[in-house]
Design a protein around this motif. Structure first.
Motif, PDB file in Angstrom:
ATOM      1  N   UNK A  82       0.813  -1.221   0.000  1.00 31.03           N
ATOM      2  CA  UNK A  82       0.000   0.000   0.000  1.00 31.03           C
ATOM      3  C   UNK A  82       0.842   1.265   0.000  1.00 31.03           C
ATOM      4  N   UNK A  83       2.029   1.186   0.585  1.00 34.78           N
ATOM      5  CA  UNK A  83       2.926   2.332   0.634  1.00 34.78           C
ATOM      6  C   UNK A  83       4.224   1.968  -0.088  1.00 34.78           C
ATOM      7  N   UNK A  84       4.974   2.978  -0.466  1.00 34.63           N
ATOM      8  CA  UNK A  84       6.248   2.710  -1.115  1.00 34.63           C
ATOM      9  C   UNK A  84       7.178   2.006  -0.137  1.00 34.63           C
ATOM     10  N   UNK A  85       7.779   0.927  -0.579  1.00 32.91           N
ATOM     11  CA  UNK A  85       8.680   0.169   0.290  1.00 32.91           C
ATOM     12  C   UNK A  85      10.043   0.015  -0.376  1.00 32.91           C
ATOM     13  N   UNK A  86      11.038  -0.200   0.458  1.00 30.94           N
ATOM     14  CA  UNK A  86      12.393  -0.486   0.003  1.00 30.94           C
ATOM     15  C   UNK A  86      12.515  -2.012  -0.046  1.00 30.94           C
ATOM     16  N   UNK A  87      12.491  -2.573  -1.242  1.00 26.10           N
ATOM     17  CA  UNK A  87      12.488  -4.027  -1.374  1.00 26.10           C
ATOM     18  C   UNK A  87      13.708  -4.667  -0.724  1.00 26.10           C
ATOM     19  N   UNK A  88      14.853  -4.001  -0.811  1.00 28.39           N
ATOM     20  CA  UNK A  88      16.056  -4.546  -0.189  1.00 28.39           C
ATOM     21  C   UNK A  88      15.901  -4.683   1.315  1.00 28.39           C
ATOM     22  N   UNK A  89      15.299  -3.682   1.954  1.00 29.61           N
ATOM     23  CA  UNK A  89      15.090  -3.756   3.404  1.00 29.61           C
ATOM     24  C   UNK A  89      14.043  -4.821   3.740  1.00 29.61           C
ATOM     25  N   UNK A  90      12.997  -4.917   2.930  1.00 31.11           N
ATOM     26  CA  UNK A  90      11.977  -5.952   3.153  1.00 31.11           C
ATOM     27  C   UNK A  90      12.611  -7.336   3.052  1.00 31.11           C
ATOM     28  N   UNK A  91      13.464  -7.526   2.062  1.00 31.19           N
ATOM     29  CA  UNK A  91      14.150  -8.805   1.903  1.00 31.19           C
ATOM     30  C   UNK A  91      14.991  -9.144   3.129  1.00 31.19           C
ATOM     31  N   UNK A  92      15.730  -8.164   3.621  1.00 29.24           N
ATOM     32  CA  UNK A  92      16.585  -8.423   4.785  1.00 29.24           C
ATOM     33  C   UNK A  92      15.750  -8.802   6.000  1.00 29.24           C
ATOM     34  N   UNK A  93      14.639  -8.101   6.201  1.00 23.25           N
ATOM     35  CA  UNK A  93      13.768  -8.447   7.323  1.00 23.25           C
ATOM     36  C   UNK A  93      13.246  -9.875   7.206  1.00 23.25           C
ATOM     37  N   UNK A  94      12.824 -10.242   6.015  1.00 21.28           N
ATOM     38  CA  UNK A  94      12.231 -11.563   5.833  1.00 21.28           C
ATOM     39  C   UNK A  94      13.249 -12.679   5.979  1.00 21.28           C
ATOM     40  N   UNK A  95      14.481 -12.424   5.570  1.00 21.75           N
ATOM     41  CA  UNK A  95      15.507 -13.454   5.690  1.00 21.75           C
ATOM     42  C   UNK A  95      15.986 -13.648   7.124  1.00 21.75           C
ATOM     43  N   UNK A  96      15.819 -12.632   7.965  1.00 20.75           N
ATOM     44  CA  UNK A  96      16.308 -12.772   9.344  1.00 20.75           C
ATOM     45  C   UNK A  96      15.200 -12.866  10.382  1.00 20.75           C
ATOM     46  N   UNK A  97      13.942 -12.637   9.994  1.00 17.42           N
ATOM     47  CA  UNK A  97      12.886 -12.500  11.003  1.00 17.42           C
ATOM     48  C   UNK A  97      12.685 -13.733  11.868  1.00 17.42           C
ATOM     49  N   UNK A  98      12.967 -14.917  11.321  1.00 16.42           N
ATOM     50  CA  UNK A  98      12.747 -16.145  12.090  1.00 16.42           C
ATOM     51  C   UNK A  98      14.028 -16.755  12.646  1.00 16.42           C
ATOM     52  N   UNK A  99      15.156 -16.058  12.524  1.00 14.97           N
ATOM     53  CA  UNK A  99      16.408 -16.615  13.038  1.00 14.97           C
ATOM     54  C   UNK A  99      16.332 -16.923  14.532  1.00 14.97           C
ATOM     55  N   UNK A 100      15.568 -16.118  15.266  1.00 12.91           N
ATOM     56  CA  UNK A 100      15.457 -16.349  16.710  1.00 12.91           C
ATOM     57  C   UNK A 100      14.826 -17.702  17.026  1.00 12.91           C
TER      58      UNK A 100
END
Length: 222
Positions: A82-100
């Motif tokens: 819905x809003x402009x996003x930085x795909x690179x930052x979204x990718x980084x979040x998704x790749x690390x979000x479940x590391x915990x």
């Protein structure tokens, strides 16, 4: 009789379950040594199983597969944010979000007892995992993980929307998947999926359509 020296693989002692067969040689650069320690540690994500099945229903997916799938979704479905996003930052979040979940384990969203202490378990896991990295990278990745959890930015809201959509799709194409196994109802799914509306109304509308169809087909209890 062979006079060849044993290779590292030949001389490695048997590993205990959950541990590498051999250890990496020490890196002269202490920064590189910490980075490699982290890289090897997160290999454990491949062993964290989720409730969702692969699309062919053959086995549960693991957390590393889930994260890869989300990263591809961010590339392919980015136009629906819905809003402009930085795909690179979204990718980084998704790749690390479940590391915990290497330490905290995967929390089934419809298990109220597990959800109750999820935040505390995952924070403790983050406290243990990210400091393996050099300080600058530890701070950077921990900050991205916290941003994803808080959902206060367009990047985080869209990343979270994809994280909710992916298992929904897998449950549908496997004829109910974990919905059937755990007696999940449509109202519970929609309540859990409502977060998607914060990042993408188009995907939220599709989710409502998909849930309605799942009920009609008997994949999901009304």
């Amino acid at each position: 009789m062979s006079t060849q020296s044993p290779t590292p693989q030949d001389s490695a002692s048997p590993a205990r379950p959950g541990e590498p067969v051999a250890t990496l040689p020490s890196a002269a650069d202490s920064r590189l040594a910490r980075q490699l320690t982290f890289i090897l540690e997160i290999d454990k994500l491949k062993s964290v199983l989720r409730r969702s099945q692969l699309a062919d229903g053959s086995r549960p997916e693991n957390d590393a597969e889930h994260s890869w799938h989300l990263a591809m979704m961010a590339i392919v479905l980015g136009e629906y944010a819905d809003e402009e996003v930085d795909t690179g930052r979204v990718l980084r979040m998704l790749l690390l979000h479940d590391l915990v979940e290497i330490y905290a384990g995967d929390t089934f969203v419809y298990d109220s007892a597990a959800v109750a202490d999820q935040d505390a378990r995952e924070k403790a896991a983050a406290d243990r995992l990210f400091p393996l990295l050099p300080r600058d990278q530890a701070v950077q990745l921990r900050s991205l993980w916290e941003e994803f959890e808080a959902r206060r930015t367009p990047d985080a809201r869209f990343a979270r929307a994809l994280d909710r959509l992916q298992p929904l799709i897998l449950n549908y194409v496997t004829g109910g998947g974990s919905w059937q196994t755990h007696g999940v109802r449509a109202q519970d799914v929609l309540a859990h999926q409502r977060v998607v509306s914060e990042g993408s109304l188009a995907l939220w509308e599709y989710i409502n359509q998909l849930v309605g169809d799942a009920v009609r087909r008997g994949y999901l209890a009304a």
